[in-house]
Enzyme design. Sequence first.
Site, PDB file in Angstrom:
ATOM      1  CB  SER A 122      -0.586  -0.251   1.658  1.00 42.12           C
ATOM      2  OG  SER A 122      -1.237   1.574   1.511  1.00 42.12           O
ATOM      3  CE1 TYR A 146      -3.263  -2.058   5.280  1.00 42.60           C
ATOM      4  CE2 TYR A 146      -2.757   0.087   3.988  1.00 42.60           C
ATOM      5  CZ  TYR A 146      -3.150  -1.509   4.263  1.00 42.60           C
ATOM      6  OH  TYR A 146      -3.718  -1.315   3.383  1.00 42.60           O
ATOM      7  CE  LYS A 150      -1.529  -3.844   3.484  1.00 46.35           C
ATOM      8  NZ  LYS A 150      -1.948  -5.041   2.778  1.00 46.35           N
TER       9      LYS A 150
HETATM   10  N1  LIG Z   1      -8.271  -0.817  -1.265  1.00 47.52           N
HETATM   11  C1  LIG Z   1      -7.497   0.041  -1.707  1.00 47.52           C
HETATM   12  O1  LIG Z   1      -7.991   1.347  -1.579  1.00 47.52           O
HETATM   13  C2  LIG Z   1      -6.506  -0.693  -1.033  1.00 47.52           C
HETATM   14  C3  LIG Z   1      -4.860   0.129  -1.127  1.00 47.52           C
HETATM   15  C4  LIG Z   1      -4.277   0.031  -0.642  1.00 47.52           C
HETATM   16  C5  LIG Z   1      -3.919  -0.753  -0.269  1.00 47.52           C
HETATM   17  N2  LIG Z   1      -5.022  -1.953  -0.823  1.00 47.52           N
HETATM   18  C6  LIG Z   1      -4.817  -3.742   0.203  1.00 47.52           C
HETATM   19  O2  LIG Z   1      -5.097  -4.743  -1.377  1.00 47.52           O
HETATM   20  C7  LIG Z   1      -5.593  -5.605  -0.359  1.00 47.52           C
HETATM   21  C8  LIG Z   1      -7.310  -5.972  -0.674  1.00 47.52           C
HETATM   22  O3  LIG Z   1      -7.821  -4.737  -0.206  1.00 47.52           O
HETATM   23  P1  LIG Z   1      -9.361  -4.959  -0.365  1.00 47.52           P
HETATM   24  O4  LIG Z   1      -9.743  -3.170  -0.555  1.00 47.52           O
HETATM   25  O5  LIG Z   1     -10.111  -5.671  -0.811  1.00 47.52           O
HETATM   26  O6  LIG Z   1      -9.625  -5.192   1.497  1.00 47.52           O
HETATM   27  P2  LIG Z   1     -10.749  -5.889   1.783  1.00 47.52           P
HETATM   28  O7  LIG Z   1     -10.814  -5.240   3.410  1.00 47.52           O
HETATM   29  O8  LIG Z   1     -12.376  -5.680   1.253  1.00 47.52           O
HETATM   30  O9  LIG Z   1     -10.090  -7.450   1.805  1.00 47.52           O
HETATM   31  C9  LIG Z   1      -9.439  -8.364   2.892  1.00 47.52           C
HETATM   32  C10 LIG Z   1      -9.568  -9.370   2.957  1.00 47.52           C
HETATM   33  O10 LIG Z   1      -9.072  -9.842   3.925  1.00 47.52           O
HETATM   34  C11 LIG Z   1      -9.321 -10.878   4.570  1.00 47.52           C
HETATM   35  N3  LIG Z   1      -8.887 -10.854   5.890  1.00 47.52           N
HETATM   36  C12 LIG Z   1      -8.367 -10.068   6.830  1.00 47.52           C
HETATM   37  N4  LIG Z   1      -8.409 -11.057   8.242  1.00 47.52           N
HETATM   38  C13 LIG Z   1      -8.557 -12.480   7.307  1.00 47.52           C
HETATM   39  C14 LIG Z   1      -7.294 -13.528   7.876  1.00 47.52           C
HETATM   40  N5  LIG Z   1      -6.690 -13.510   9.204  1.00 47.52           N
HETATM   41  N6  LIG Z   1      -7.270 -14.105   7.904  1.00 47.52           N
HETATM   42  C15 LIG Z   1      -8.006 -14.676   6.359  1.00 47.52           C
HETATM   43  N7  LIG Z   1      -8.627 -13.407   5.689  1.00 47.52           N
HETATM   44  C16 LIG Z   1      -8.649 -12.137   6.374  1.00 47.52           C
HETATM   45  C17 LIG Z   1     -11.439  -9.584   4.683  1.00 47.52           C
HETATM   46  O11 LIG Z   1     -12.238 -10.299   5.434  1.00 47.52           O
HETATM   47  C18 LIG Z   1     -11.212  -9.164   4.321  1.00 47.52           C
HETATM   48  O12 LIG Z   1     -12.128 -10.825   3.139  1.00 47.52           O
HETATM   49  C19 LIG Z   1      -5.461  -5.590   1.142  1.00 47.52           C
HETATM   50  O13 LIG Z   1      -3.916  -6.047   1.829  1.00 47.52           O
HETATM   51  C20 LIG Z   1      -5.105  -4.073   1.454  1.00 47.52           C
HETATM   52  O14 LIG Z   1      -4.299  -3.418   2.578  1.00 47.52           O
HETATM   53  C21 LIG Z   1      -6.034  -1.746  -0.314  1.00 47.52           C
END
Ligand SMILES: NC(=O)c1ccc[n+]([C@@H]2O[C@H](COP(=O)([O-])OP(=O)(O)OC[C@H]3O[C@@H](n4cnc5c(N)ncnc54)[C@H](O)[C@@H]3O)[C@@H](O)[C@H]2O)c1
Lengths: 323, 323
Positions: A122, A146, A150
Amino acid sequence: MRVLIIGGGGFIGQKIAKALAEKGTLNGKQITHLELADITAPPTVVAPFGVSHHAVDISDKAKCDALFQCQPDVVFHLAAIVSGQAEAEFDTGMRVNLAGTLNVFEAARALGTKPVVVFSSSCAVYGGEIPDQIEDWTTLNPQTSYGAQKAIGELLCTDYSRKGFIDGRAPRLPTITIRPGKPNAAASSFMSSIFREPLQGQTAVCPVQPDYAVWYLSPRKVVENLIKCAEIPAEKFGENRAFALPGRVATIGEMVEAMRKVAGDEPVNRIKWEPDPVILSIVMGWRPHINPQKALALGLTTDDSFEDNVRYFLEDDIQVPAT
Amino acid sequence: MRVLIIGGGGFIGQKIAKALAEKGTLNGKQITHLELADITAPPTVVAPFGVSHHAVDISDKAKCDALFQCQPDVVFHLAAIVSGQAEAEFDTGMRVNLAGTLNVFEAARALGTKPVVVFSSSCAVYGGEIPDQIEDWTTLNPQTSYGAQKAIGELLCTDYSRKGFIDGRAPRLPTITIRPGKPNAAASSFMSSIFREPLQGQTAVCPVQPDYAVWYLSPRKVVENLIKCAEIPAEKFGENRAFALPGRVATIGEMVEAMRKVAGDEPVNRIKWEPDPVILSIVMGWRPHINPQKALALGLTTDDSFEDNVRYFLEDDIQVPAT
Ligand SMILES: NC(=O)c1ccc[n+]([C@@H]2O[C@H](COP(=O)([O-])OP(=O)(O)OC[C@H]3O[C@@H](n4cnc5c(N)ncnc54)[C@H](O)[C@@H]3O)[C@@H](O)[C@H]2O)c1
Ligand SMILES: NC(=O)c1ccc[n+]([C@@H]2O[C@H](COP(=O)([O-])OP(=O)(O)OC[C@H]3O[C@@H](n4cnc5c(N)ncnc54)[C@H](O)[C@@H]3O)[C@@H](O)[C@H]2O)c1
């Protein structure tokens, strides 16, 4: 070609699953099976190949090891505790984002087949004592737990790849907007909800000033880029598997004006401006001026304008028609 | 004021213990007790305060927690698996350098008193895709597992400090030379042994070319700097607790000539030049051109010339008189 998506029930995980189902192949090879894993069994997708569903907490090492019995060739590791929650619940963030990610890399290593692992880092890794303009060689001095977790995942991804244990790729995602569904515990949640809720006929609160600048990317583009990240040959990543994905920079005010251009005044009038000190304390530490040279050289791309992001939302994701 | 040195049986740990015994105070406060911990109980030091000895493997969380029952106000965390061994035995390095360091930070956090923790990082965190000239904001792209584990320790040190769990300081040590005693499993071991052994009348092998450049600091100066690191007020460290210690850059050839100036031709003639591909593969990834602005602003200092390093060795550490 077996593909595993960890965090496969999440926003991006589900979109990647659907994109793979449409594409049918990855890196020119037929996908034979898709494994969707999340803390609870993820919703399925309609696909021309078998789809399995796993309820796995990646912070449980034995369960994470067992998940890898599906012998994936490519893993998308998207599971994470997002920024706001990782800041409020430090130990939960450490358990999932640090120990859980280590469990994923260790399980992938144990296969002995050097699977491709795309780890979603991220832009929250940036912050602190760095120049305003961020280059690929700018240090990571995150000002959230966070972001720190990361950044640690990135270092592990690069080292596990250098050692030949996995073939890792750690793109740093911009803020993804406009995200569908409900607000979440990410401090950046408002960067979608101030567009999504108004476009769906509801009001939304903007906790920052209009001049707050964001480094952003659309859901469509992040899915396209993450899939490309799995397809780029290993040697192209050089000595660092982590790099900023392309994105665009705009102020919240400019993004709101883009929404006005596409959808008129009404949605814009549904935004209430109420600064929130807790959210500000997190997001003011983030940095929007990122020069993603390495990613551009790898052939990764960004959106053309935030107007497009609004249009993509209306085409792909809107759930309640705007009034 | 209770001081705990973890890795207190090691080279730098023993020297810090002796320096504290001579000084009697730390940060203007009387030292009342010194706790020396290492994998086996460390040798004692003669001191004007009580000294306790602990045999503790920091990778054992329960034992690490128990060690902190001594309730230290200041901790020097120096315990580590050094570079060569961490590269050859990946899992050992991860267990001690990553999990062990996390155990130390967690045990310090559990005290609830926000102790000062000086964590000895290393210039081995530098490498990979970075400009030749390293600034405080240059990214960490280590090309060894040791470097990756130290970089992770730094990120944790900064985040635990930001959260108010500990008051951490993570100086990146240059190569410390001339180190007394026996060669060790650090890939940099030769950077001391090619001076130490000849000055003690023995031959030594130099595995790199004379034009190989080193970022170095003397044992005297590193001890002085690490003690200062424990004394600098927390707020001076800003948003990043990790920073390069001051050091000097010289080629091995220049360092050998400095030894000649101080000790004549004889020791120089005892060096055999035999390139070693394994050592080269590690040390060629390190970077010597470091601009330690932040550390200099904090009042930390370096040696005046490598001639001094040779003199310090002759005064402090030589074990067999040179013939
Ligand atoms: N969406 C954004 O703006 C953004 C920006 C930067 C980074 N990211 C990264 O991209 C990835 C996906 O993001 P997203 O927006 O789809 O988030 P999201 O929260 O929709 O999806 C993350 C998923 O991880 C699952 N999870 C959490 N803890 C867990 C565990 N212990 N075991 C198994 N699963 C677990 C959650 O249930 C969730 O479904 C993440 O790693 C996030 O940090 C997202
Ligand atoms: N000397 C250098 O050139 C140099 C350069 C950069 C960084 N450093 C760092 O400075 C610190 C001290 O270096 P040194 O030269 O004194 O090294 P050293 O090897 O002499 O001391 C390290 C000590 O850690 C102890 N140790 C190892 N594993 C342990 C465990 N599981 N539990 C408890 N103790 C354990 C060892 O027994 C040893 O006594 C290390 O963290 C090292 O990485 C040293």
